[in-house]
Motif scaffolding. Sequence first.
Motif, PDB file in Angstrom:
ATOM      1  N   PRO A   1       0.806  -1.229   0.000  1.00 39.98           N
ATOM      2  CA  PRO A   1       0.000   0.000   0.000  1.00 39.98           C
ATOM      3  C   PRO A   1       0.835   1.273   0.000  1.00 39.98           C
ATOM      4  CG  PRO A   1       0.239  -0.783   2.233  1.00 39.98           C
ATOM      5  CD  PRO A   1       1.012  -1.743   1.366  1.00 39.98           C
ATOM      6  N   ASN A   2       2.137   1.170  -0.228  1.00 42.88           N
ATOM      7  CA  ASN A   2       2.999   2.342  -0.126  1.00 42.88           C
ATOM      8  C   ASN A   2       2.557   3.483  -1.019  1.00 42.88           C
ATOM      9  OD1 ASN A   2       4.510   0.900   1.640  1.00 42.88           O
ATOM     10  ND2 ASN A   2       6.238   0.537   0.280  1.00 42.88           N
ATOM     11  N   ILE A   3       2.099   3.148  -2.228  1.00 41.51           N
ATOM     12  CA  ILE A   3       1.791   4.204  -3.182  1.00 41.51           C
ATOM     13  C   ILE A   3       0.654   5.097  -2.680  1.00 41.51           C
ATOM     14  CG2 ILE A   3       0.163   2.885  -4.599  1.00 41.51           C
ATOM     15  CD1 ILE A   3       1.558   4.260  -7.052  1.00 41.51           C
ATOM     16  N   SER A   4      -0.299   4.512  -1.958  1.00 38.69           N
ATOM     17  CA  SER A   4      -1.400   5.331  -1.454  1.00 38.69           C
ATOM     18  C   SER A   4      -0.911   6.281  -0.357  1.00 38.69           C
ATOM     19  CB  SER A   4      -2.521   4.436  -0.910  1.00 38.69           C
ATOM     20  OG  SER A   4      -2.059   3.634   0.163  1.00 38.69           O
ATOM     21  N   HIS A   5       0.076   5.840   0.443  1.00 36.88           N
ATOM     22  CA  HIS A   5       0.620   6.705   1.487  1.00 36.88           C
ATOM     23  C   HIS A   5       1.502   7.807   0.891  1.00 36.88           C
ATOM     24  CE1 HIS A   5      -1.060   4.041   4.350  1.00 36.88           C
ATOM     25  NE2 HIS A   5      -0.176   3.067   4.196  1.00 36.88           N
ATOM     26  N   ALA A   6       2.138   7.496  -0.230  1.00 33.59           N
ATOM     27  CA  ALA A   6       3.088   8.443  -0.818  1.00 33.59           C
ATOM     28  C   ALA A   6       2.459   9.347  -1.866  1.00 33.59           C
ATOM     29  CB  ALA A   6       4.247   7.664  -1.459  1.00 33.59           C
ATOM     30  N   MET A   7       1.180   9.149  -2.161  1.00 34.91           N
ATOM     31  CA  MET A   7       0.557   9.898  -3.246  1.00 34.91           C
ATOM     32  C   MET A   7       0.536  11.382  -2.955  1.00 34.91           C
ATOM     33  SD  MET A   7      -0.745   9.747  -6.212  1.00 34.91           S
ATOM     34  CE  MET A   7      -1.009   7.988  -6.351  1.00 34.91           C
ATOM     35  N   GLY A   8       1.024  12.132  -3.929  1.00 34.87           N
ATOM     36  CA  GLY A   8       0.954  13.578  -3.849  1.00 34.87           C
ATOM     37  C   GLY A   8      -0.134  14.082  -4.776  1.00 34.87           C
ATOM     38  N   GLU A   9       0.247  14.898  -5.719  1.00 29.73           N
ATOM     39  CA  GLU A   9      -0.710  15.482  -6.651  1.00 29.73           C
ATOM     40  C   GLU A   9      -0.929  14.576  -7.857  1.00 29.73           C
ATOM     41  OE1 GLU A   9      -1.200  19.568  -9.346  1.00 29.73           O
ATOM     42  OE2 GLU A   9       0.615  19.202  -8.150  1.00 29.73           O
ATOM     43  N   VAL A  10      -2.182  14.389  -8.250  1.00 27.11           N
ATOM     44  CA  VAL A  10      -2.497  13.733  -9.520  1.00 27.11           C
ATOM     45  C   VAL A  10      -2.635  14.834 -10.565  1.00 27.11           C
ATOM     46  CG1 VAL A  10      -4.135  12.313 -10.794  1.00 27.11           C
ATOM     47  CG2 VAL A  10      -3.628  11.787  -8.394  1.00 27.11           C
ATOM     48  N   LEU A  11      -1.700  14.866 -11.501  1.00 20.26           N
ATOM     49  CA  LEU A  11      -1.710  15.930 -12.508  1.00 20.26           C
ATOM     50  C   LEU A  11      -2.841  15.727 -13.504  1.00 20.26           C
ATOM     51  CD1 LEU A  11       2.138  16.139 -13.224  1.00 20.26           C
ATOM     52  CD2 LEU A  11       0.780  17.591 -11.690  1.00 20.26           C
ATOM     53  N   TYR A  12      -2.974  14.485 -13.995  1.00 18.40           N
ATOM     54  CA  TYR A  12      -4.008  14.146 -14.981  1.00 18.40           C
ATOM     55  C   TYR A  12      -4.491  12.738 -14.657  1.00 18.40           C
ATOM     56  CZ  TYR A  12      -1.174  17.781 -17.102  1.00 18.40           C
ATOM     57  OH  TYR A  12      -0.445  18.919 -17.299  1.00 18.40           O
ATOM     58  N   ASN A  13      -5.816  12.568 -14.569  1.00 16.52           N
ATOM     59  CA  ASN A  13      -6.351  11.250 -14.252  1.00 16.52           C
ATOM     60  C   ASN A  13      -6.817  10.516 -15.506  1.00 16.52           C
ATOM     61  OD1 ASN A  13      -8.987  12.194 -14.879  1.00 16.52           O
ATOM     62  ND2 ASN A  13      -9.293  12.889 -12.776  1.00 16.52           N
ATOM     63  N   GLU A  14      -7.327   9.308 -15.317  1.00 14.04           N
ATOM     64  CA  GLU A  14      -7.732   8.494 -16.468  1.00 14.04           C
ATOM     65  C   GLU A  14      -8.813   9.179 -17.298  1.00 14.04           C
ATOM     66  OE1 GLU A  14      -7.500   5.260 -13.122  1.00 14.04           O
ATOM     67  OE2 GLU A  14      -7.528   7.466 -13.200  1.00 14.04           O
ATOM     68  N   SER A  15      -9.757   9.814 -16.626  1.00  7.18           N
ATOM     69  CA  SER A  15     -10.840  10.504 -17.352  1.00  7.18           C
ATOM     70  C   SER A  15     -10.308  11.668 -18.175  1.00  7.18           C
ATOM     71  CB  SER A  15     -11.895  11.001 -16.360  1.00  7.18           C
ATOM     72  OG  SER A  15     -12.507   9.930 -15.689  1.00  7.18           O
ATOM     73  N   ASP A  16      -9.269  12.320 -17.673  1.00  9.07           N
ATOM     74  CA  ASP A  16      -8.672  13.416 -18.430  1.00  9.07           C
ATOM     75  C   ASP A  16      -8.157  12.914 -19.781  1.00  9.07           C
ATOM     76  OD1 ASP A  16      -9.105  15.372 -16.476  1.00  9.07           O
ATOM     77  OD2 ASP A  16      -7.227  14.885 -15.446  1.00  9.07           O
ATOM     78  N   PHE A  17      -7.492  11.744 -19.780  1.00  9.09           N
ATOM     79  CA  PHE A  17      -6.935  11.219 -21.021  1.00  9.09           C
ATOM     80  C   PHE A  17      -8.020  10.694 -21.958  1.00  9.09           C
ATOM     81  CE2 PHE A  17      -2.810  11.016 -18.714  1.00  9.09           C
ATOM     82  CZ  PHE A  17      -2.071  11.735 -19.641  1.00  9.09           C
ATOM     83  N   ILE A  18      -9.151  10.259 -21.415  1.00 14.31           N
ATOM     84  CA  ILE A  18     -10.270   9.884 -22.289  1.00 14.31           C
ATOM     85  C   ILE A  18     -10.766  11.111 -23.050  1.00 14.31           C
ATOM     86  CG2 ILE A  18     -12.674   9.102 -22.322  1.00 14.31           C
ATOM     87  CD1 ILE A  18     -11.983   7.254 -19.984  1.00 14.31           C
ATOM     88  N   ALA A  19     -10.808  12.240 -22.351  1.00 18.04           N
ATOM     89  CA  ALA A  19     -11.295  13.479 -22.965  1.00 18.04           C
ATOM     90  C   ALA A  19     -10.290  14.078 -23.936  1.00 18.04           C
ATOM     91  CB  ALA A  19     -11.630  14.497 -21.875  1.00 18.04           C
ATOM     92  N   LYS A  20      -9.014  14.000 -23.595  1.00 17.25           N
ATOM     93  CA  LYS A  20      -7.963  14.579 -24.426  1.00 17.25           C
ATOM     94  C   LYS A  20      -6.699  13.766 -24.224  1.00 17.25           C
ATOM     95  CE  LYS A  20      -5.908  18.520 -23.356  1.00 17.25           C
ATOM     96  NZ  LYS A  20      -5.587  19.961 -23.142  1.00 17.25           N
ATOM     97  N   GLN A  21      -5.973  13.488 -25.298  1.00 19.18           N
ATOM     98  CA  GLN A  21      -4.863  12.542 -25.222  1.00 19.18           C
ATOM     99  C   GLN A  21      -3.496  13.194 -25.024  1.00 19.18           C
ATOM    100  OE1 GLN A  21      -7.538  11.804 -27.827  1.00 19.18           O
ATOM    101  NE2 GLN A  21      -8.191  11.113 -25.797  1.00 19.18           N
ATOM    102  N   GLU A  22      -3.422  14.506 -24.958  1.00 19.46           N
ATOM    103  CA  GLU A  22      -2.150  15.187 -24.764  1.00 19.46           C
ATOM    104  C   GLU A  22      -2.300  16.278 -23.707  1.00 19.46           C
ATOM    105  OE1 GLU A  22      -0.346  16.659 -28.273  1.00 19.46           O
ATOM    106  OE2 GLU A  22      -0.676  14.840 -29.443  1.00 19.46           O
ATOM    107  N   TYR A  23      -1.328  16.307 -22.775  1.00 19.25           N
ATOM    108  CA  TYR A  23      -1.300  17.355 -21.761  1.00 19.25           C
ATOM    109  C   TYR A  23       0.135  17.842 -21.589  1.00 19.25           C
ATOM    110  CZ  TYR A  23      -6.059  16.151 -20.503  1.00 19.25           C
ATOM    111  OH  TYR A  23      -7.414  15.931 -20.547  1.00 19.25           O
TER     112      TYR A  23
END
Length: 295
Positions: A210-232
């Motif tokens: 579970p380390n990744i959940s404890h270490a999570m900082g900012e999510v820049l772009y999520n899965e839904s963002d890439f469905i809407a647009k493929q480049e950021y």
Amino acid sequence: VLSETEIVSGTAPFSFRASNGSYNPRCHPDKGQQHYWGLHPHDDITIGKGGRVHFRTAVGFHDIATVSSKEELDACNVSNPTIWVDTSGDLQVPGAGDITKEGPFYEFTYSADTPGVYYIVCTVSDGSHCKTGQKITLTVTDDMAEDDTPVKVMGSAVPFWTVGVGYSPMTIDLGDSLRFVSDDQGYHDVALLDASKCGAFDGYSCCNPPNISHAMGEVLYNESDFIAKQEYIWTPDATGSYEVVCSVWGGVHCQFGQRFNLTVKEAMVKETNGGGETMSGAVALQGSPFLAFAA
């Protein structure tokens, strides 16, 4: 100066090419990282009769199958495929080739004994893997293969942020940007981890649940963002060290190579002082952009 950097997969992830075609050698990866049958476009293959074709992929995630026509390939219609190798890495067509398994990966070497055109896909998720580019056309000619060295199934020469290919650390100037290119199937995000929250960031232990959940900082772009647009395009607003990952599936994509360390440093500019030139930290210089290509 890096004015735009693309996160890429395929045949040469993290090789930055300037406008004049030269490479930044610090960012050129081990080519062994690019040989992966996964969620990104792949190069078509033409081979002589008797040749061999080599696939490498992860157990439990991808299969290797054929469809009957180019139309089905283009549309990723996987309603009636012929499965060569299933997601467990088990051969489904006797005599089609050889299977080896090592750790979380399986490798399949197809024996191209019969001339013809083969439309090869991953059928997982009703063709959505195929829609990310996980498909190739294999042409087997009547001419005999020159030797039996397997031809590797490789990614195409396009920028892509994906899993399974491996990325190298990179350094950019403050004010430079990163361009993330992904698919429209919602398989990836772009997140920042705080390594201090899960101890030493040795071997990307932060990727492990579970380390990744404890270490999570900012999510820049999520899965839904890439469905809407493929480049950021992301421009870090401070110098320092960033751990950039895909956090999907509780860190599985991160564990399978979709991660890199980014160092952002102060940019240097030339100042004129009494006819001489000195260097000092300042905003990023303007200049020819570095673009990332797979090659």
